[in-house]
Design an enzyme around this catalytic site. Sequence first.
Site, PDB file in Angstrom:
ATOM      1  N   ASP A  44       0.702  -1.206   0.077  1.00 21.04           N
ATOM      2  CA  ASP A  44       0.036   0.007   0.124  1.00 21.04           C
ATOM      3  C   ASP A  44       0.849   1.375   0.237  1.00 21.04           C
ATOM      4  O   ASP A  44       0.259   2.297  -0.315  1.00 21.04           O
ATOM      5  CB  ASP A  44      -0.934  -0.041   1.420  1.00 21.04           C
ATOM      6  N   LEU A  57      -4.172  -3.713  -2.095  1.00 19.22           N
ATOM      7  CA  LEU A  57      -4.659  -5.049  -1.883  1.00 19.22           C
ATOM      8  C   LEU A  57      -3.716  -5.830  -1.274  1.00 19.22           C
ATOM      9  O   LEU A  57      -2.393  -5.957  -1.642  1.00 19.22           O
ATOM     10  CB  LEU A  57      -5.332  -5.711  -3.244  1.00 19.22           C
ATOM     11  N   HIS A  67     -21.686 -29.982 -12.839  1.00 20.07           N
ATOM     12  CA  HIS A  67     -22.841 -29.457 -12.780  1.00 20.07           C
ATOM     13  C   HIS A  67     -23.686 -30.095 -11.493  1.00 20.07           C
ATOM     14  O   HIS A  67     -23.372 -31.302 -11.333  1.00 20.07           O
ATOM     15  CB  HIS A  67     -23.675 -29.888 -14.160  1.00 20.07           C
TER      16      HIS A  67
HETATM   17  P1  FAD Z   1      -0.297  -3.079   6.106  1.00 15.80           P
HETATM   18  O1  FAD Z   1      -0.965  -4.276   6.157  1.00 15.80           O
HETATM   19  O2  FAD Z   1      -1.110  -1.708   6.202  1.00 15.80           O
HETATM   20  O3  FAD Z   1       0.925  -3.193   7.026  1.00 15.80           O
HETATM   21  C1  FAD Z   1       1.790  -2.225   7.240  1.00 15.80           C
HETATM   22  C2  FAD Z   1       2.388  -2.506   8.749  1.00 15.80           C
HETATM   23  O4  FAD Z   1       3.299  -1.930   9.054  1.00 15.80           O
HETATM   24  C3  FAD Z   1       1.621  -2.180   9.808  1.00 15.80           C
HETATM   25  O5  FAD Z   1       1.140  -3.432  10.702  1.00 15.80           O
HETATM   26  C4  FAD Z   1       2.035  -0.974  10.733  1.00 15.80           C
HETATM   27  O6  FAD Z   1       1.745  -0.981  11.967  1.00 15.80           O
HETATM   28  C5  FAD Z   1       3.618  -1.268  10.186  1.00 15.80           C
HETATM   29  N1  FAD Z   1       4.361  -0.002  10.190  1.00 15.80           N
HETATM   30  C6  FAD Z   1       3.896   1.219   9.963  1.00 15.80           C
HETATM   31  N2  FAD Z   1       5.175   2.064  10.131  1.00 15.80           N
HETATM   32  C7  FAD Z   1       5.696   1.382  10.593  1.00 15.80           C
HETATM   33  C8  FAD Z   1       7.321   1.680  11.152  1.00 15.80           C
HETATM   34  N3  FAD Z   1       7.749   2.726  10.973  1.00 15.80           N
HETATM   35  N4  FAD Z   1       7.914   0.734  11.934  1.00 15.80           N
HETATM   36  C9  FAD Z   1       7.284  -0.617  12.278  1.00 15.80           C
HETATM   37  N5  FAD Z   1       6.153  -0.782  11.689  1.00 15.80           N
HETATM   38  C10 FAD Z   1       5.556   0.158  10.889  1.00 15.80           C
HETATM   39  N6  FAD Z   1      -7.305  -6.179   0.887  1.00 15.80           N
HETATM   40  C11 FAD Z   1      -7.575  -7.150   0.285  1.00 15.80           C
HETATM   41  O7  FAD Z   1      -6.792  -7.835  -0.751  1.00 15.80           O
HETATM   42  N7  FAD Z   1      -8.861  -8.126   0.741  1.00 15.80           N
HETATM   43  C12 FAD Z   1      -9.705  -7.682   1.365  1.00 15.80           C
HETATM   44  O8  FAD Z   1     -10.742  -8.386   1.695  1.00 15.80           O
HETATM   45  C13 FAD Z   1      -9.426  -6.562   2.071  1.00 15.80           C
HETATM   46  N8  FAD Z   1     -10.258  -5.857   3.035  1.00 15.80           N
HETATM   47  C14 FAD Z   1      -9.905  -4.778   3.783  1.00 15.80           C
HETATM   48  C15 FAD Z   1     -10.755  -4.326   4.590  1.00 15.80           C
HETATM   49  C16 FAD Z   1     -10.465  -2.976   5.167  1.00 15.80           C
HETATM   50  C17 FAD Z   1     -11.558  -2.460   6.365  1.00 15.80           C
HETATM   51  C18 FAD Z   1      -9.424  -2.616   4.972  1.00 15.80           C
HETATM   52  C19 FAD Z   1      -8.911  -1.137   5.731  1.00 15.80           C
HETATM   53  C20 FAD Z   1      -8.204  -2.911   4.232  1.00 15.80           C
HETATM   54  C21 FAD Z   1      -8.783  -3.985   3.334  1.00 15.80           C
HETATM   55  N9  FAD Z   1      -7.780  -4.363   2.376  1.00 15.80           N
HETATM   56  C22 FAD Z   1      -8.112  -5.831   1.645  1.00 15.80           C
HETATM   57  C23 FAD Z   1      -6.572  -3.715   2.183  1.00 15.80           C
HETATM   58  C24 FAD Z   1      -5.476  -4.510   2.777  1.00 15.80           C
HETATM   59  O9  FAD Z   1      -5.670  -4.540   4.142  1.00 15.80           O
HETATM   60  C25 FAD Z   1      -4.249  -3.794   2.579  1.00 15.80           C
HETATM   61  O10 FAD Z   1      -3.827  -3.798   1.077  1.00 15.80           O
HETATM   62  C26 FAD Z   1      -3.122  -4.489   2.977  1.00 15.80           C
HETATM   63  O11 FAD Z   1      -3.111  -4.805   4.408  1.00 15.80           O
HETATM   64  C27 FAD Z   1      -1.712  -3.952   2.728  1.00 15.80           C
HETATM   65  O12 FAD Z   1      -0.449  -4.639   3.074  1.00 15.80           O
HETATM   66  P2  FAD Z   1       0.840  -3.945   3.380  1.00 15.80           P
HETATM   67  O13 FAD Z   1       1.659  -4.997   3.845  1.00 15.80           O
HETATM   68  O14 FAD Z   1       1.102  -3.022   2.371  1.00 15.80           O
HETATM   69  O15 FAD Z   1       0.597  -3.046   4.726  1.00 15.80           O
HETATM   70  P1  NAI Z   2     -12.299   3.130  -2.348  1.00 17.69           P
HETATM   71  O1  NAI Z   2     -11.175   3.988  -3.169  1.00 17.69           O
HETATM   72  O2  NAI Z   2     -12.587   1.882  -2.993  1.00 17.69           O
HETATM   73  O3  NAI Z   2     -13.591   3.975  -2.612  1.00 17.69           O
HETATM   74  C1  NAI Z   2     -13.488   5.431  -2.089  1.00 17.69           C
HETATM   75  C2  NAI Z   2     -14.800   5.917  -2.528  1.00 17.69           C
HETATM   76  O4  NAI Z   2     -14.945   7.200  -1.939  1.00 17.69           O
HETATM   77  C3  NAI Z   2     -14.763   6.216  -4.152  1.00 17.69           C
HETATM   78  O5  NAI Z   2     -15.914   5.718  -4.700  1.00 17.69           O
HETATM   79  C4  NAI Z   2     -14.555   7.618  -4.319  1.00 17.69           C
HETATM   80  O6  NAI Z   2     -15.269   8.111  -5.422  1.00 17.69           O
HETATM   81  C5  NAI Z   2     -15.481   8.066  -2.926  1.00 17.69           C
HETATM   82  N1  NAI Z   2     -15.002   9.615  -2.520  1.00 17.69           N
HETATM   83  C6  NAI Z   2     -13.893   9.918  -2.434  1.00 17.69           C
HETATM   84  N2  NAI Z   2     -13.964  11.239  -1.905  1.00 17.69           N
HETATM   85  C7  NAI Z   2     -15.206  11.421  -1.864  1.00 17.69           C
HETATM   86  C8  NAI Z   2     -15.859  12.484  -1.252  1.00 17.69           C
HETATM   87  N3  NAI Z   2     -15.300  13.508  -0.990  1.00 17.69           N
HETATM   88  N4  NAI Z   2     -17.336  12.483  -0.928  1.00 17.69           N
HETATM   89  C9  NAI Z   2     -17.817  11.480  -1.571  1.00 17.69           C
HETATM   90  N5  NAI Z   2     -17.203  10.554  -2.075  1.00 17.69           N
HETATM   91  C10 NAI Z   2     -15.983  10.403  -1.985  1.00 17.69           C
HETATM   92  O7  NAI Z   2     -11.476   3.335  -0.980  1.00 17.69           O
HETATM   93  P2  NAI Z   2     -12.056   2.605   0.392  1.00 17.69           P
HETATM   94  O8  NAI Z   2     -13.288   2.055   0.127  1.00 17.69           O
HETATM   95  O9  NAI Z   2     -11.761   3.692   1.271  1.00 17.69           O
HETATM   96  O10 NAI Z   2     -10.854   1.569   0.579  1.00 17.69           O
HETATM   97  C11 NAI Z   2      -9.610   1.974   0.616  1.00 17.69           C
HETATM   98  C12 NAI Z   2      -8.805   0.573  -0.034  1.00 17.69           C
HETATM   99  O11 NAI Z   2      -8.948  -0.446   0.616  1.00 17.69           O
HETATM  100  C13 NAI Z   2      -9.347   0.383  -1.467  1.00 17.69           C
HETATM  101  O12 NAI Z   2      -8.317   0.976  -2.229  1.00 17.69           O
HETATM  102  C14 NAI Z   2      -9.169  -1.014  -1.396  1.00 17.69           C
HETATM  103  O13 NAI Z   2      -8.198  -1.487  -2.427  1.00 17.69           O
HETATM  104  C15 NAI Z   2      -8.918  -1.537   0.063  1.00 17.69           C
HETATM  105  N6  NAI Z   2      -9.719  -2.471   0.524  1.00 17.69           N
HETATM  106  C16 NAI Z   2     -10.073  -3.642  -0.119  1.00 17.69           C
HETATM  107  C17 NAI Z   2     -10.945  -4.476  -0.007  1.00 17.69           C
HETATM  108  C18 NAI Z   2     -11.277  -5.927  -0.655  1.00 17.69           C
HETATM  109  O14 NAI Z   2     -10.483  -6.179  -1.417  1.00 17.69           O
HETATM  110  N7  NAI Z   2     -12.238  -6.306  -0.334  1.00 17.69           N
HETATM  111  C19 NAI Z   2     -11.946  -4.323   1.161  1.00 17.69           C
HETATM  112  C20 NAI Z   2     -11.620  -2.959   1.868  1.00 17.69           C
HETATM  113  C21 NAI Z   2     -10.823  -2.124   1.560  1.00 17.69           C
END
Ligand code: FAD
Ligand code: NAI
Length: 466
Positions: free
Chosen positions: A312, A319, A444
């Site tokens: 991220d 993702l 199926h």
């Molecule tokens: P992160 O998972 O954000 O991990 C980064 C880690 O680094 C954290 O633990 C943080 O504490 C640590 N860190 C930061 N700075 C420091 C530092 N200076 N020193 C030590 N540690 C540090 N993605 C999907 O693919 N499927 C899903 O179903 C999905 N659902 C989601 C639902 C929600 C509500 C949210 C918020 C996100 C969701 N995502 C989903 C997105 C997914 O969580 C992120 O894309 C993913 O976690 C990114 O992985 P990452 O390893 O880059 O970072």
């Molecule tokens: P998102 O980018 O999916 O959606 C944000 C939405 O907010 C967009 O539709 C955008 O047009 C709207 N928006 C932005 N500014 C706005 C404003 N001022 N007023 C009204 N609408 C506004 O981001 P979201 O849902 O916050 O998720 C963040 C990230 O976390 C996503 O990029 C996604 O990749 C990841 N994630 C993935 C999941 C999964 O894979 N199932 C589940 C949850 C999060």
Amino acid sequence: MEYDVIMIGSGPGGYTGAIRCAQLGLKTAIIEKYPALGGTCLNVGCIPSKALLDSTEHYYNAAHTFAEHGIKLEHLQVDLAQMIARKASVVDQTTKGITYLMKKNKIDEYHGVGSFVDPHTIKITKTDGSEQTITGKNIIIATGSKPSSFPSMPIDKKRVITSTEALTLKEIPKHLIVIGAGVIGAELGSVYARIGAKVSFVEFFDSMIPTMDKTMGKELQKVIKKLGADFYFSHKVTKVENKGDEVVVSMDTPKGEQTTLTGDYCLVSVGRRPYTEGLNLEAAGLKTDERGRIEVDEHLRTSVPHIYALGDVIRGAMLAHKAEEEGTFIAETIVGQKPHIHYRLIPGVVYTWPEVASVGYTEEEVKKEGIPYKVGSFPFKALGRARASMDVDGLVKVLAHKDTDEILGVHMIGARAADMIAEAVTAMEFRASAEDVSRMSHAHPTYTEAFKEACLAATDNRAINI
Ligand code: FAD
Ligand code: NAI
């Protein structure tokens, strides 16, 4: 201590990359700011949100579909505290699993904030203020992201909340206003709508999940509407105010008029921002781009060759599985291998019910790029399996090249689409044509027949069951 690799951050990108480094014989350390490993995904993202989605889906079915299946229930109740407690225990088990994997792979685990002292040295500051430094031949930044917001919608974590607080609410909102009808909005909006909250979506664009294929947003809106939700598309939020027990959201309508919505909670889900605070990037000679992301080249190297970044905190889809692929990619690059990631084939899934799953080009993208294409669609309601389970909402849409028949994109909304999309990814990795898939036997009755039928439809309008 001196390491071959120091991984900063233990999310899916960090822990997967660390394990691959260890497998390849590199002496590896992982640093995590929080006590539990697993990052956003395991602690406040993918896993807890899916736990609540599963629990609330069970409740919704018990309340709305069991009777038709011939199952009678009396005195059905939601025990939100138990739902949240179960979610917490799933998170606990899952994060402990990562600790086990670190030990198993002989990866040294450090807890505290990691920050650069110089390009090879990392200082770890623990919660008690004590400090320790370690050095690494290679350093990987995997620090992930945090929820973003706008000054007009200040997060107070009580009434105006992000996904993190929405995963631990103590009461079911009466009226939840969701700003941003993207992935988080759709998933967590569904969670609370299923258990009785009135949910209103306010979205800047003109549909739900606006970055996915437009057909998906339209279909998703239909199914979420059945939960009693309201939609305010093409609305611009101008102010969000916590008024004690209420939240008032002011917004401009598409006609430019001003209007307000009043609820008891407001979920701000308008995207996430890369997280680099505390890293002291300057000491390593690193900068972020205009969107706060760490810049990397095609090998995921930063401007300092032995420092890499993933997930991220860099460009691309936010993702978990994208971050995981990048963790593996960097580990293999460090030992001189030539790995490859096919970014176009990273699937995207929205875990509503039914689920939305997508891979490859959207119809809007093929149009924009001028690629000649044809479309094959198949609705779930024409499937025997879907009628048997009463999961008849949704469709599969296949985009194939007009001349070569190669599959360019697959977009599905329907029961178990999240699992079904893997077949499309496999087919596309091997550059299958729609006809290739349509000639493969699909068991199926299964939902996967919808993909085969959509491929038949794309091949030569040859779908059988419609
Ligand atoms: P992160 O998972 O954000 O991990 C980064 C880690 O680094 C954290 O633990 C943080 O504490 C640590 N860190 C930061 N700075 C420091 C530092 N200076 N020193 C030590 N540690 C540090 N993605 C999907 O693919 N499927 C899903 O179903 C999905 N659902 C989601 C639902 C929600 C509500 C949210 C918020 C996100 C969701 N995502 C989903 C997105 C997914 O969580 C992120 O894309 C993913 O976690 C990114 O992985 P990452 O390893 O880059 O970072
Ligand atoms: P998102 O980018 O999916 O959606 C944000 C939405 O907010 C967009 O539709 C955008 O047009 C709207 N928006 C932005 N500014 C706005 C404003 N001022 N007023 C009204 N609408 C506004 O981001 P979201 O849902 O916050 O998720 C963040 C990230 O976390 C996503 O990029 C996604 O990749 C990841 N994630 C993935 C999941 C999964 O894979 N199932 C589940 C949850 C999060």
